[in-house]
Design an enzyme around this catalytic site. Structure first.
Site, PDB file in Angstrom:
ATOM      1  N   GLU A 121      -1.513 -15.470   6.194  1.00  0.00           N
ATOM      2  CA  GLU A 121      -1.893 -14.336   6.826  1.00  0.00           C
ATOM      3  C   GLU A 121      -3.322 -14.889   7.172  1.00  0.00           C
ATOM      4  O   GLU A 121      -4.162 -15.522   6.808  1.00  0.00           O
ATOM      5  CB  GLU A 121      -1.464 -13.042   6.342  1.00  0.00           C
ATOM      6  CG  GLU A 121      -0.201 -12.903   6.369  1.00  0.00           C
ATOM      7  CD  GLU A 121       0.381 -11.347   5.569  1.00  0.00           C
ATOM      8  OE1 GLU A 121       0.007 -10.521   6.319  1.00  0.00           O
ATOM      9  OE2 GLU A 121       0.896 -11.455   4.388  1.00  0.00           O
ATOM     10  N   ASP A 218      -1.947  13.684  -0.964  1.00  0.00           N
ATOM     11  CA  ASP A 218      -1.757  14.791  -1.598  1.00  0.00           C
ATOM     12  C   ASP A 218      -2.392  14.806  -3.067  1.00  0.00           C
ATOM     13  O   ASP A 218      -3.025  15.378  -3.709  1.00  0.00           O
ATOM     14  CB  ASP A 218      -0.248  15.361  -1.436  1.00  0.00           C
ATOM     15  CG  ASP A 218       0.211  16.532  -1.760  1.00  0.00           C
ATOM     16  OD1 ASP A 218      -0.838  17.465  -1.318  1.00  0.00           O
ATOM     17  OD2 ASP A 218       1.084  16.988  -2.257  1.00  0.00           O
ATOM     18  N   HIS A 239      -5.081  -1.793  10.638  1.00  0.00           N
ATOM     19  CA  HIS A 239      -4.393  -3.045  10.904  1.00  0.00           C
ATOM     20  C   HIS A 239      -4.191  -3.025  12.397  1.00  0.00           C
ATOM     21  O   HIS A 239      -3.982  -2.284  13.298  1.00  0.00           O
ATOM     22  CB  HIS A 239      -2.812  -2.807  10.619  1.00  0.00           C
ATOM     23  CG  HIS A 239      -2.037  -4.175  10.253  1.00  0.00           C
ATOM     24  ND1 HIS A 239      -1.878  -5.090  11.520  1.00  0.00           N
ATOM     25  CD2 HIS A 239      -1.781  -4.830   9.164  1.00  0.00           C
ATOM     26  CE1 HIS A 239      -1.127  -6.130  11.118  1.00  0.00           C
ATOM     27  NE2 HIS A 239      -1.169  -5.954   9.531  1.00  0.00           N
ATOM     28  N   ARG A 285      -8.803  -8.887   9.087  1.00  0.00           N
ATOM     29  CA  ARG A 285      -8.204  -7.729   9.614  1.00  0.00           C
ATOM     30  C   ARG A 285      -9.329  -6.782  10.174  1.00  0.00           C
ATOM     31  O   ARG A 285      -8.898  -6.354  11.473  1.00  0.00           O
ATOM     32  CB  ARG A 285      -7.300  -7.052   8.696  1.00  0.00           C
ATOM     33  CG  ARG A 285      -6.130  -6.377   9.214  1.00  0.00           C
ATOM     34  CD  ARG A 285      -5.278  -5.786   7.920  1.00  0.00           C
ATOM     35  NE  ARG A 285      -4.329  -6.722   7.799  1.00  0.00           N
ATOM     36  CZ  ARG A 285      -3.446  -6.633   6.736  1.00  0.00           C
ATOM     37  NH1 ARG A 285      -3.649  -5.641   6.059  1.00  0.00           N
ATOM     38  NH2 ARG A 285      -2.810  -7.478   6.285  1.00  0.00           N
ATOM     39  N   HIS A 346      -4.108   1.682   8.134  1.00  0.00           N
ATOM     40  CA  HIS A 346      -2.992   1.032   7.521  1.00  0.00           C
ATOM     41  C   HIS A 346      -3.122   1.101   6.007  1.00  0.00           C
ATOM     42  O   HIS A 346      -1.936   1.215   5.209  1.00  0.00           O
ATOM     43  CB  HIS A 346      -2.950  -0.657   7.642  1.00  0.00           C
ATOM     44  CG  HIS A 346      -2.104  -1.248   7.136  1.00  0.00           C
ATOM     45  ND1 HIS A 346      -0.661  -1.222   7.350  1.00  0.00           N
ATOM     46  CD2 HIS A 346      -2.219  -2.400   6.459  1.00  0.00           C
ATOM     47  CE1 HIS A 346      -0.113  -2.222   6.451  1.00  0.00           C
ATOM     48  NE2 HIS A 346      -0.963  -3.137   6.077  1.00  0.00           N
ATOM     49  N   ARG A 381      -9.364  -5.297   2.702  1.00  0.00           N
ATOM     50  CA  ARG A 381      -8.489  -5.949   1.828  1.00  0.00           C
ATOM     51  C   ARG A 381      -7.796  -7.412   2.530  1.00  0.00           C
ATOM     52  O   ARG A 381      -7.567  -7.265   3.357  1.00  0.00           O
ATOM     53  CB  ARG A 381      -7.413  -5.084   1.384  1.00  0.00           C
ATOM     54  CG  ARG A 381      -6.158  -5.844   0.599  1.00  0.00           C
ATOM     55  CD  ARG A 381      -5.267  -4.780   0.033  1.00  0.00           C
ATOM     56  NE  ARG A 381      -4.628  -4.000   1.423  1.00  0.00           N
ATOM     57  CZ  ARG A 381      -3.415  -4.700   1.993  1.00  0.00           C
ATOM     58  NH1 ARG A 381      -2.993  -5.906   1.805  1.00  0.00           N
ATOM     59  NH2 ARG A 381      -2.959  -3.976   3.098  1.00  0.00           N
TER      60      ARG A 381
HETATM   61  C1  SIN Z   1       1.285  -7.183   7.171  1.00  0.00           C
HETATM   62  O1  SIN Z   1       2.343  -7.624   6.970  1.00  0.00           O
HETATM   63  O2  SIN Z   1       0.626  -7.680   8.256  1.00  0.00           O
HETATM   64  C2  SIN Z   1       0.495  -6.173   6.344  1.00  0.00           C
HETATM   65  C3  SIN Z   1       0.537  -6.885   4.838  1.00  0.00           C
HETATM   66  C4  SIN Z   1      -0.441  -6.342   4.033  1.00  0.00           C
HETATM   67  O3  SIN Z   1      -0.852  -5.169   4.528  1.00  0.00           O
HETATM   68  O4  SIN Z   1      -1.049  -6.852   3.265  1.00  0.00           O
END
Ligand code: SIN
Length: 527
Positions: A121, A218, A239, A285, A346, A381
């Site tokens: 990723e 909450d 995201h 990201r 996200h 992250r």
């Molecule tokens: C994704 O699949 O793009 C999200 C994965 C993540 O939030 O680490």
């Protein structure tokens, strides 16, 4: 039940609040030590874990070099805000977490020879992400974990209940929680030796989000009201590739699609991202989300798409079944058609401050998973490190609890702690000074979104403060209490934004911050 009647009472050794991967992983490890009560707002499908697509990041090979590389990618993605020692602890815990999942029977995807399939990723320098059911990693992990605890003689499940208050004893130790049924009539007090929050993040407080509706923070607000320290609330991760079809709920298109060669293009088919970052679609990201924001600001007529048309329909159906069929239902055949995308909130890097054993600032209270701020994710992250954190911390917190439980005195909660509150008002508008939860979500999206300015933050903060001051502050009915807590958290988020560093996920367009300039001569533009 009359407003004054006593709540039902349960005594348990360990109370876990939240039924996602972090909660169930903790439950599995606690069961050999004593009785476990897990309280949840709903089924496993009500939390974020269930929807995690991409996978689980691991320092595959588990040798020194693999660990160093995973640590280094995490630090780089975190934009200078990770705690490097904590990141090392996280990555070094991966081997144990992985072995547990395999022994419990999580069906990770493998090739015909039985070797695990690794994907990549964004911001990962190599393929190191394992997955299950193609893009159903989160649901298959949480289902497997849950199957391993439900039915156990020491396990009790309490649902649908929301945490109303953390109980404290005369030494200010947290000794359980007071829960309210979803209709507000059923009240249960759970007294416990240790209380573990595993309630996830609060990205559903933003109007556009990948999270299910329950994720509005909450329990984070309740923990703060009990005195737990929150931190880094301003570090929201947006995201970039979230399906954008008017009138439809935003749907995550996993970053693994870009890891497997997907392109982000405009309506002419031109790739956009190399104008902003040399890694193009595989830039971190937060960079990608900001780039898309900047692109649409510069070119308001630009339409942005994710294209994976280089992958065959057969491959997409097997590797990304959830995404493929969701898009198909929306009239988009990913093997042929580009999918319209827009960023969405996200993940929350911040939350209830803990150490790397899950201890919060309050004795007796622990937190694991997205609800916690361990500072491993910095300001942004690294993809698929969230499941890793939930799993690793679900081991570490139990070791900490096991080592500390001899010293617990198990005193009862202070008088009054278990009383249900009187009903303070009857309508949602009254509770909030005429700001509804939906209004608040729009406000956060507009004023604390991908790109912030000081004036947006100041006006957002003032609106939230006015709503809190204008409403009547009783907190008995679930919807009203939820709104009150959401407003409380929003106020803390705006306060954090006022002083937060003007970098990384906290992107500010003023106060001397230079605007990022597109890299016009960068490779890849125009392809
Ligand atoms: C994704 O699949 O793009 C999200 C994965 C993540 O939030 O680490």
């Amino acid at each position: 039940m009359s407003p004054t009647s006593e709540p039902r009472r349960i005594d348990t050794d360990f109370l876990i609040i939240g039924g996602g991967i972090a909660g169930y992983q903790t439950a599995i490890n606690l069961l050999p030590l004593g009785s476990v009560t897990l309280a949840s707002r709903g089924s496993i499908a009500s939390g974020s874990s269930y929807y995690a697509q991409g996978g689980l990041a691991l320092p595959w090979g588990f040798n020194h070099e693999a660990v160093e590389s995973h640590v280094s990618d995490t630090l780089r993605a975190g934009a200078g805000f990770c705690d490097a020692a904590n990141v090392k602890v996280l990555v070094e815990g991966a081997e144990e977490a992985f072995a547990t999942l395999v022994s419990l029977g999580v069906p990770f995807d493998r090739d015909s020879g039985g070797d695990l399939l690794l994907t990549r990723e964004a911001a990962h320098s190599r393929p190191r992400i394992i997955h299950a059911g193609g893009d159903k990693t989160g649901s298959l992990i949480v289902k497997t974990l849950a199957q391993n605890v439900h039915g156990h003689e020491r396990f009790s499940f309490l649902t649908p209940f929301r945490l109303h208050r953390l109980l404290k004893d005369e030494d200010s130790r947290v000794v359980g929680g007071l829960f309210m049924g979803e209709e507000g009539e059923d009240w249960i007090s759970v007294r416990a030796g240790a209380t573990i929050l595993a309630t996830g993040g609060f990205s559903a407080l933003f109007a556009r989000t990948t999270n299910p509706p329950s994720q509005v923070g909450d329990a984070t607000a309740v923990a703060s009201q009990a005195g737990a320290r929150l931190e880094r609330l301003a570090f929201t991760q947006f995201h970039p590739t979230v399906l954008d079809i008017p009138g439809q709920t935003p749907f995550l298109l996993t970053e693994a699609l870009r890891g497997e060669g997907g392109h982000i293009v405009d309506q002419t088919g031109r790739r956009i991202l190399y104008r902003y970052h040399p890694d193009g679609e595989l830039a971190p990201r937060d960079v990608v989300s900001r780039s898309l924001w900047l692109e649409t600001r510069e070119r308001p007529d630009a339409k942005i798409f994710l294209s994976v048309a280089h992958l065959s329909g057969e491959y997409l159906r097997t590797r990304f079944p959830q995404v493929y069929y969701h898009c198909l239902d929306a009239g988009i055949d990913l093997a042929r058609d580009p999918a319209p995308i827009r960023p969405a909130a996200h993940f929350q890097m911040g939350g209830v401050r803990t150490d790397m054993d899950g201890r919060t600032d309050l004795p007796g209270l622990y937190a694991v998973g997205e609800v916690a701020s361990t500072r491993v994710h910095g300001a942004n992250r690294l993809a698929s490190n969230s499941l890793l954190e939930a799993l690793v911390m679900g081991h570490r917190v139990v070791r900490a609890i096991a080592g500390e439980r001899e010293g617990w005195s198990r005193k009862p909660p202070l008088r009054g702690e278990e009383d249900r509150p009187d009903r303070g008002w009857t309508s949602e508008e009254e509770a909030s000074g005429h700001l509804t939860l939906e209004d608040l979500k729009t406000l956060l999206w507009e004023k604390a979104g991908i790109v912030r300015t000081s004036s947006l933050v100041a006006s957002g903060k003032a609106q939230v403060a006015a709503a809190l001051e204008g409403g009547k502050m009783g907190k008995s009915l679930p919807k009203e209490a939820l709104l009150h807590n959401a407003l409380t958290l929003a106020r803390l988020l705006f306060e954090d934004l006022e002083t937060a560093p003007r970098v990384g996920s906290n992107y500010f367009l003023e106060d001397g911050t230079p605007e990022p300039k597109p890299m016009n001569s960068a490779p890849g533009s125009g392809s």
